[in-house]
Design an enzyme around this catalytic site. Structure first.
Site, PDB file in Angstrom:
ATOM      1  N   LYS A   1      29.305 -18.606  -4.340  1.00 16.48           N
ATOM      2  CA  LYS A   1      28.845 -17.221  -4.176  1.00 16.48           C
ATOM      3  C   LYS A   1      29.109 -16.753  -2.753  1.00 16.48           C
ATOM      4  O   LYS A   1      28.657 -17.387  -1.800  1.00 16.48           O
ATOM      5  CB  LYS A   1      27.335 -17.150  -4.464  1.00 16.48           C
ATOM      6  CG  LYS A   1      26.969 -16.051  -5.446  1.00 16.48           C
ATOM      7  CD  LYS A   1      25.517 -16.129  -5.832  1.00 16.48           C
ATOM      8  CE  LYS A   1      24.671 -15.171  -5.024  1.00 16.48           C
ATOM      9  NZ  LYS A   1      23.240 -15.252  -5.387  1.00 16.48           N
TER      10      LYS A   1
ATOM     11  N   SER B   1      16.270  -9.161   3.133  1.00 17.92           N
ATOM     12  CA  SER B   1      17.680  -9.176   3.561  1.00 17.92           C
ATOM     13  C   SER B   1      18.487  -8.154   2.761  1.00 17.92           C
ATOM     14  O   SER B   1      19.322  -7.427   3.317  1.00 17.92           O
ATOM     15  CB  SER B   1      18.280 -10.574   3.368  1.00 17.92           C
ATOM     16  OG  SER B   1      17.586 -11.521   4.137  1.00 17.92           O
TER      17      SER B   1
END
Ligand code: PNS
Length: 167
Positions: free
Chosen positions: A45, A132
């Protein structure tokens, strides 16, 4: 550091580290002899920042906290990371009841797997809206993230948004 010492793991993706993370890690460092900040990532990822960049940003953000060690782990169970680090506990921050609902099954599963306990610290309300992903979205559309992430992270994120392929 001797095996008698109390050690905890603060796990996360840290893509990138926010002031909410810094607050929780700093407080964990007052409760334990050593905090292992574990950057857990999936190699398949692609994040906004590489693992090396995340670690560098964490390093800058936590420069004032001496008893912190930053390490990266790919494709590993958190309980194995804790065992390897010799950590007695996982420390996580909770911003809301939604966080608790997300974290509780993981805490129970981790205890089931290895007996490791999870210690929850109430997140500082100043950063209750900070994650985030939200930081990246706000910054991408030109919003002001000053004070919500360390200054070095803000600069790195703005640079990355200007040059998405840069490293
Ligand atoms: O910052 P994040 O993305 O909320 O962190 C989540 C993280 C990395 C702490 C969580 O996904 C995790 O513990 N991953 C490691 C793999 C694992 O042990 N999974 C089982 C959890 S019960």
């Amino acid at each position: 550091m001797s095996s008698q010492q109390r050690r905890c793991v603060c796990p996360g993706s840290y893509d990138p580290v926010t002031m909410g993370h810094v607050d929780v890690i700093t407080r964990a460092a007052t409760l334990y002899d050593e905090v292992v900040v574990a950057v857990l990532h999936n190699n398949s990822k692609r994040g906004t920042f590489t693992v090396q960049e995340r670690m560098k940003l964490l390093d800058m953000a936590l420069v004032a906290v001496p008893n912190v060690r930053i390490e990266a782990f790919a494709g590993r169970l958190l309980v194995d990371v804790c065992r390897e680090a010799g950590a007695q506990a996982i420390v996580k921050g909770l911003r809301s009841d939604t966080d608790f609902a997300y974290e509780l099954p993981m805490a129970l599963m981790n205890r089931h797997l290895s007996g490791v306990e999870t210690v929850f610290l109430p997140g500082d309300p100043r950063f209750g809206h900070v994650s985030s992903s939200l930081i990246k979205e706000v910054a991408a559309f030109g919003g002001d993230i000053t004070g919500l992430v360390p200054e070095g992270v803000r600069a790195a994120l703005l640079a990355r948004l200007q040059n998405p392929e840069g490293s």
